[in-house]
Write a protein that holds these residues in place. Structure first.
Motif, PDB file in Angstrom:
ATOM      1  N   LYS A 421      20.214  56.361  34.576  1.00 45.23           N
ATOM      2  CA  LYS A 421      19.752  57.751  34.523  1.00 45.23           C
ATOM      3  C   LYS A 421      18.501  57.934  35.385  1.00 45.23           C
ATOM      4  O   LYS A 421      17.569  57.136  35.302  1.00 45.23           O
ATOM      5  CB  LYS A 421      19.449  58.125  33.072  1.00 45.23           C
ATOM      6  N   GLY A 422      18.528  58.960  36.196  1.00 44.91           N
ATOM      7  CA  GLY A 422      17.365  59.244  37.033  1.00 44.91           C
ATOM      8  C   GLY A 422      17.309  58.411  38.305  1.00 44.91           C
ATOM      9  O   GLY A 422      16.394  58.559  39.099  1.00 44.91           O
ATOM     10  N   VAL A 423      18.277  57.515  38.483  1.00 42.82           N
ATOM     11  CA  VAL A 423      18.313  56.697  39.697  1.00 42.82           C
ATOM     12  C   VAL A 423      19.508  57.105  40.557  1.00 42.82           C
ATOM     13  O   VAL A 423      20.651  57.064  40.084  1.00 42.82           O
ATOM     14  CB  VAL A 423      18.390  55.184  39.364  1.00 42.82           C
ATOM     15  N   TYR A 424      19.237  57.514  41.774  1.00 45.86           N
ATOM     16  CA  TYR A 424      20.262  57.953  42.708  1.00 45.86           C
ATOM     17  C   TYR A 424      20.267  57.012  43.900  1.00 45.86           C
ATOM     18  O   TYR A 424      19.289  56.312  44.147  1.00 45.86           O
ATOM     19  CB  TYR A 424      19.981  59.398  43.145  1.00 45.86           C
ATOM     20  N   ALA A 425      21.389  56.989  44.617  1.00 50.07           N
ATOM     21  CA  ALA A 425      21.468  56.094  45.774  1.00 50.07           C
ATOM     22  C   ALA A 425      22.346  56.731  46.836  1.00 50.07           C
ATOM     23  O   ALA A 425      23.203  57.562  46.540  1.00 50.07           O
ATOM     24  CB  ALA A 425      22.043  54.739  45.359  1.00 50.07           C
ATOM     25  N   GLY A 426      22.121  56.325  48.076  1.00 54.00           N
ATOM     26  CA  GLY A 426      22.942  56.855  49.162  1.00 54.00           C
ATOM     27  C   GLY A 426      22.727  56.081  50.441  1.00 54.00           C
ATOM     28  O   GLY A 426      21.776  55.310  50.580  1.00 54.00           O
ATOM     29  N   GLY A 427      23.644  56.277  51.385  1.00 49.95           N
ATOM     30  CA  GLY A 427      23.558  55.580  52.671  1.00 49.95           C
ATOM     31  C   GLY A 427      24.256  54.232  52.608  1.00 49.95           C
ATOM     32  O   GLY A 427      25.082  53.986  51.728  1.00 49.95           O
ATOM     33  N   ASP A 428      23.865  53.342  53.510  1.00 55.57           N
ATOM     34  CA  ASP A 428      24.532  52.042  53.603  1.00 55.57           C
ATOM     35  C   ASP A 428      24.455  51.227  52.317  1.00 55.57           C
ATOM     36  O   ASP A 428      25.299  50.372  52.072  1.00 55.57           O
ATOM     37  CB  ASP A 428      23.928  51.218  54.748  1.00 55.57           C
ATOM     38  N   ALA A 429      23.434  51.474  51.480  1.00 52.87           N
ATOM     39  CA  ALA A 429      23.305  50.740  50.217  1.00 52.87           C
ATOM     40  C   ALA A 429      24.520  51.008  49.335  1.00 52.87           C
ATOM     41  O   ALA A 429      24.907  50.173  48.523  1.00 52.87           O
ATOM     42  CB  ALA A 429      22.034  51.155  49.483  1.00 52.87           C
ATOM     43  N   VAL A 430      25.149  52.186  49.529  1.00 47.30           N
ATOM     44  CA  VAL A 430      26.311  52.570  48.721  1.00 47.30           C
ATOM     45  C   VAL A 430      27.618  52.305  49.470  1.00 47.30           C
ATOM     46  O   VAL A 430      28.595  51.823  48.902  1.00 47.30           O
ATOM     47  CB  VAL A 430      26.210  54.068  48.335  1.00 47.30           C
ATOM     48  N   THR A 431      27.620  52.595  50.774  1.00 48.16           N
ATOM     49  CA  THR A 431      28.878  52.526  51.533  1.00 48.16           C
ATOM     50  C   THR A 431      29.073  51.208  52.268  1.00 48.16           C
ATOM     51  O   THR A 431      30.169  50.915  52.735  1.00 48.16           O
ATOM     52  CB  THR A 431      28.901  53.636  52.602  1.00 48.16           C
ATOM     53  N   GLY A 432      28.033  50.401  52.383  1.00 46.13           N
ATOM     54  CA  GLY A 432      28.079  49.272  53.310  1.00 46.13           C
ATOM     55  C   GLY A 432      27.807  49.866  54.683  1.00 46.13           C
ATOM     56  O   GLY A 432      27.755  51.091  54.820  1.00 46.13           O
ATOM     57  N   SER A 433      27.662  49.020  55.722  1.00 42.39           N
ATOM     58  CA  SER A 433      27.138  49.569  56.975  1.00 42.39           C
ATOM     59  C   SER A 433      28.035  50.660  57.548  1.00 42.39           C
ATOM     60  O   SER A 433      29.230  50.485  57.718  1.00 42.39           O
ATOM     61  CB  SER A 433      26.865  48.464  57.989  1.00 42.39           C
ATOM     62  N   ALA A 434      27.424  51.819  57.804  1.00 39.77           N
ATOM     63  CA  ALA A 434      28.123  52.978  58.358  1.00 39.77           C
ATOM     64  C   ALA A 434      27.206  53.631  59.395  1.00 39.77           C
ATOM     65  O   ALA A 434      26.462  52.934  60.073  1.00 39.77           O
ATOM     66  CB  ALA A 434      28.477  53.929  57.229  1.00 39.77           C
ATOM     67  N   THR A 435      27.247  54.949  59.491  1.00 38.53           N
ATOM     68  CA  THR A 435      26.467  55.601  60.553  1.00 38.53           C
ATOM     69  C   THR A 435      25.184  56.223  60.009  1.00 38.53           C
ATOM     70  O   THR A 435      25.038  56.453  58.814  1.00 38.53           O
ATOM     71  CB  THR A 435      27.279  56.718  61.223  1.00 38.53           C
ATOM     72  N   VAL A 436      24.278  56.511  60.940  1.00 34.06           N
ATOM     73  CA  VAL A 436      23.017  57.170  60.617  1.00 34.06           C
ATOM     74  C   VAL A 436      23.302  58.504  59.923  1.00 34.06           C
ATOM     75  O   VAL A 436      22.731  58.825  58.884  1.00 34.06           O
ATOM     76  CB  VAL A 436      22.204  57.393  61.921  1.00 34.06           C
ATOM     77  N   ILE A 437      24.221  59.265  60.486  1.00 32.47           N
ATOM     78  CA  ILE A 437      24.449  60.615  59.987  1.00 32.47           C
ATOM     79  C   ILE A 437      25.128  60.609  58.612  1.00 32.47           C
ATOM     80  O   ILE A 437      24.825  61.462  57.774  1.00 32.47           O
ATOM     81  CB  ILE A 437      25.242  61.475  61.013  1.00 32.47           C
ATOM     82  N   SER A 438      25.998  59.644  58.343  1.00 33.08           N
ATOM     83  CA  SER A 438      26.620  59.634  57.012  1.00 33.08           C
ATOM     84  C   SER A 438      25.564  59.285  55.964  1.00 33.08           C
ATOM     85  O   SER A 438      25.580  59.807  54.844  1.00 33.08           O
ATOM     86  CB  SER A 438      27.822  58.691  56.947  1.00 33.08           C
ATOM     87  N   ALA A 439      24.612  58.419  56.348  1.00 32.70           N
ATOM     88  CA  ALA A 439      23.508  58.105  55.438  1.00 32.70           C
ATOM     89  C   ALA A 439      22.662  59.348  55.200  1.00 32.70           C
ATOM     90  O   ALA A 439      22.233  59.629  54.073  1.00 32.70           O
ATOM     91  CB  ALA A 439      22.648  56.991  56.025  1.00 32.70           C
ATOM     92  N   MET A 440      22.444  60.132  56.247  1.00 35.44           N
ATOM     93  CA  MET A 440      21.668  61.359  56.100  1.00 35.44           C
ATOM     94  C   MET A 440      22.394  62.358  55.196  1.00 35.44           C
ATOM     95  O   MET A 440      21.781  63.027  54.362  1.00 35.44           O
ATOM     96  CB  MET A 440      21.389  61.983  57.468  1.00 35.44           C
ATOM     97  N   GLY A 441      23.720  62.429  55.370  1.00 41.82           N
ATOM     98  CA  GLY A 441      24.519  63.315  54.518  1.00 41.82           C
ATOM     99  C   GLY A 441      24.377  62.924  53.056  1.00 41.82           C
ATOM    100  O   GLY A 441      24.203  63.776  52.174  1.00 41.82           O
TER     101      GLY A 441
END
Lengths: 457, 281
Positions: A421-441
């Motif tokens: 609870k209260g902890v969010y995540a995004g970018g390569d930490a979630v998807t594995g290595s991807a693009t700059v823009i998908s991490a920004m999204g």
């Protein structure tokens, strides 16, 4: 139909020996001409193709009118890092791919125009937009890469007090340690980071979360935490000879060159091996970046070894093209078997085997298979392994109840919410290595979810 | 956020002590961990093991030997000067349990990181036997501090100017062969010394731990520069270590990899000396 404007570039022979930016950017006149090509579609497909939903026709319209100030303002509503995105986004698979003009010929050069107006603004002086009244809520952002910077910028604009914790001594994550100067000048990354700071975001450098503080420590001080810790753990091939001197992970090679400026050794203290024959293993952008850095460090011959064919290469077509123009050799359908060294543990050769492609596997790509009896040696005094990265386990290991996959990626919902609870995540930490823009999204979506969470609190 | 040097002292020739004000790091630091520092904008990142910490004062103590460009530059700094970057605490803390009898071996500048462990082992209720060695008596480090936290203290010097004339391994061997039941050995020092200690304890099957000082860049598991081979598996000293089972470490590989940048290190050091002292080159 108007012809697509060509962006000036440094001559391949000249640029192969310097670290200056390859692309030189549009002139004002070119930018206006190019923007005029936009048909101003009623239902703009390009916007659907943009992970951060930039109002593309809107900013292009302003460019046609020569109103570059309004153009950049329009972009920055949705994108805090336009000078970065205009340079490293794979537009050809996103906004430009779905541009209606691409069906008839060439799409509008959306990325290059984004780059143009952000460069225009930077040379003129960056304006700071209105930030909403303070909510009194505090958010900790772990990592200052594309995901973290975007989440932080959006949260600050929403009126929250944001602190970014960065492990390295400079902000920017992969934009700083990974992508080379000649593709993304560090001065530009610093300017984008400055903009995020001007929105009121505090950045604490040299702060390794999981060590100096745990996520639970942060939760006792902040109302929410966003994890944008990236995919920083290098993968190796697990073949013989990988620990020989002169064998680098792409992460190490690029970090030495970009973050530590070893291309300016001994003016800068961090050394890097300057080699005659460099072999880079891998077919992604990171492999292209490593190969092109090696060339600029003075290598006589740089060879990319990739187990599939050119069509299967995950690198952007533009990067492959640039690498070829500069004289990088490609050995496709070739896979390393072992790395060979001398008595002092220095790499001398890499032994490879030829491959062929058979039926597509689960990833949809053809599975490469070795051709027996085709083993051969390639001279190499430096080998760079660029076969991908996985998330750094420092945070998951020290955060109780944070669920991860067997690949080490953090499990998060579409909006970034994790099992804590209260902890969010995004970018390569979630998807594995991807693009700059998908991490920004992902950073953007998480910022929205965190805002809702904080307002409901 | 620069980090202030509160104290700087040359303990013995070429070996220096430095206290750095870093309250956030001091709050979390444990024996066995290390820090990474960068002196200035053009500096390299170097790892140094934490020699001591004071949570109350918010300080980290480092002890280092001036051997190359960065460490020599570091040794030229004074109290009141600042380091641009100071990152930690990195690596895993040492496993300190009540195991019975523990031998702590410190060689050269390695005595410094051994000290907080000796103290912690002592506090955990162990019988602490310490062996500290140096090339010569004038290079011997922290004898008084080590004595305070040890039940027995042995000194060795390569040239016989103090204590036992010979190596730390001679004493380790003597103690184990003498029938003392030793439950654990911790050895920190030059790789040659650590390998030798491992060689002595292996036949007796005494659990032996070493702290590996491989070349590092980020220190957070990101680059893999610090790869070491332990039990035939590649490990990153920064996040998997820095402490490993000495009997499983490939010391030859460690030493080869430590020599990776020798020509560059020499060049950087010579350039530094020229700039500082002026020369005809």
């Amino acid at each position: 139909m108007l012809e697509r404007q060509k962006m000036p570039e440094q001559d391949p022979k000249v640029r192969a020996a310097n670290f200056n930016e390859v692309a030189l950017g549009f002139t004002k006149e070119q930018a206006i001409e190019e923007a005029k090509r936009c048909l101003q579609c009623k239902k703009p497909k390009c916007m659907e193709g943009c992970p951060v939903e930039v109002k593309i026709p809107g900013f292009l319209k302003y460019i046609t009118e020569g109103d570059f100030d309004s153009a950049i303002k329009e972009i920055k509503v949705d994108n805090a890092l336009p000078a970065v995105c205009g340079r490293v986004c794979p537009q050809e698979t996103q906004c430009e791919q779905v541009c209606i003009l691409s069906k008839k010929g060439a799409s509008v050069s959306i990325g290059r125009l984004e780059r143009f107006v952000s460069d225009y603004e930077r040379t003129k002086g960056v304006k700071v937009p209105h930030v909403r009244e303070s909510t009194g809520k505090k958010v900790a952002v772990v990592g200052s890469g594309p995901a973290g910077l975007t989440a932080a910028a959006d949260l600050a604009k929403m009126g929250h007090s944001v602190t970014i914790f960065e492990a390295l001594h400079e902000a920017g994550g992969v934009l700083t340690y990974g992508i080379p100067e000649f593709r993304l000048p560090k001065e530009i990354v610093r300017a984008e980071v400055e903009y995020v700071k001007k929105l009121g975001v505090t950045i604490l450098l040299d702060s390794v979360i999981g060590k100096i503080d745990t996520v639970d420590d942060l939760l006792s001080e902040f109302d929410a935490v966003f994890l944008g810790t990236g995919a920083g753990l290098p993968m190796f091939l697990n073949i013989d000879g990988e620990n020989l001197n002169g064998v680098y992970s792409a992460n190490e090679f690029l970090t030495r060159v970009n973050l530590m400026k070893s291309y300016m050794f001994p003016e800068y203290d961090t050394p890097i091996k300057k080699a005659k024959h460099v072999v880079v293993v891998g077919g992604g952008n990171v492999a292209m970046d490593s190969a092109r850095c090696a060339l600029r460090l003075g290598a006589e011959e740089v060879t990319i070894v990739y187990r599939r064919g050119e069509e299967e290469m995950p690198a952007r077509a533009e990067e492959i093209e640039h690498a070829k123009e500069e004289g990088i050799k490609f050995r496709l359908l070739t896979n390393p078997v072992r790395i060979i060294g001398d008595a002092k543990n220095w790499v001398t050769h890499i032994e490879c085997i030829n491959m062929y492609l058979c039926e597509p596997d689960e990833s949809g790509r053809c599975k490469p298979m070795p051709l027996a009896g085709t083993e051969h040696k390639i001279d190499a005094d430096v080998v760079v392994i660029a076969v991908g990265t996985s998330p750094n386990p420092l945070v998951p290991r020290t955060t109780k109840g944070l669920e991860i996959t067997k690949h080490g990626t953090v499990i998060a919902k579409e909006n970034g919410a994790t099992s804590r609870k209260g902890v969010y995540a995004g970018g390569d930490a979630v998807t594995g290595s991807a693009t700059v823009i998908s991490a920004m999204g992902a950073g953007k979506k998480a910022a929205r979810a965190i805002d809702e969470f904080l307002r409901a609190k | 956020m620069p980090f202030k040097i509160l104290k700087k002292q040359e303990l013995v020739p070429t070996i220096h002590l430095m206290d750095i004000s870093a309250p956030r790091i001091a709050k979390k630091a444990q024996p066995g961990q290390f820090v990474i520092l960068r002196i200035d904008e053009k500096g390299e990142r170097i790892p140094l093991t934490i020699a001591d910490f004071d949570r109350g004062k918010g300080t980290i103590t480092m002890i280092f030997q001036a051997v190359g460009k960065t460490t020599t530059q570091l040794s030229s700094l004074k109290a009141g000067d600042e380091l641009l970057d100071f990152i930690g605490p990195l690596g895993n803390p040492a496993h300190i349990l009540n195991e019975g009898t523990v031998i702590l071996v410190g060689g050269g500048v390695g005595v410094a990181p051994v000290f907080p462990q000796a103290r912690a082992f002592k506090e955990a209720g162990n019988k602490v036997i310490s062996i500290i060695g140096a090339r010569s008596a004038n290079l011997l480090l922290w004898e008084d501090r080590m004595r305070e936290v040890s039940d027995e203290l042995y000194i060795t010097t390569d040239d016989g100017t103090k204590g036992h004339h010979g190596f730390v391994t001679d004493i380790v061997k003597k103690i184990i062969e003498g029938g003392t039941k030793v439950d654990k050995v911790v050895a920190i020092g030059p790789p040659v010394m650590m390998r030798a200690v491992a060689g002595v304890t292996r036949p007796f099957n005494v659990k032996t731990i070493v702290s590996l000082n491989s070349i590092m860049v980020d220190g957070t598991g990101m680059c893999g520069a610090c790869r070491v081979l332990v039990g035939n598996e590649t490990k990153f000293a920064c996040v998997d270590g820095p402490e490993f089972d000495a009997h499983l470490v490939d010391f030859t590989l460690l030493m080869n990899r430590l020599a990776m940048y020798q020509p560059e290190e020499k060049l950087a050091f010579e350039k530094y000396k020229c700039e500082r002292e002026g020369c005809k080159c």
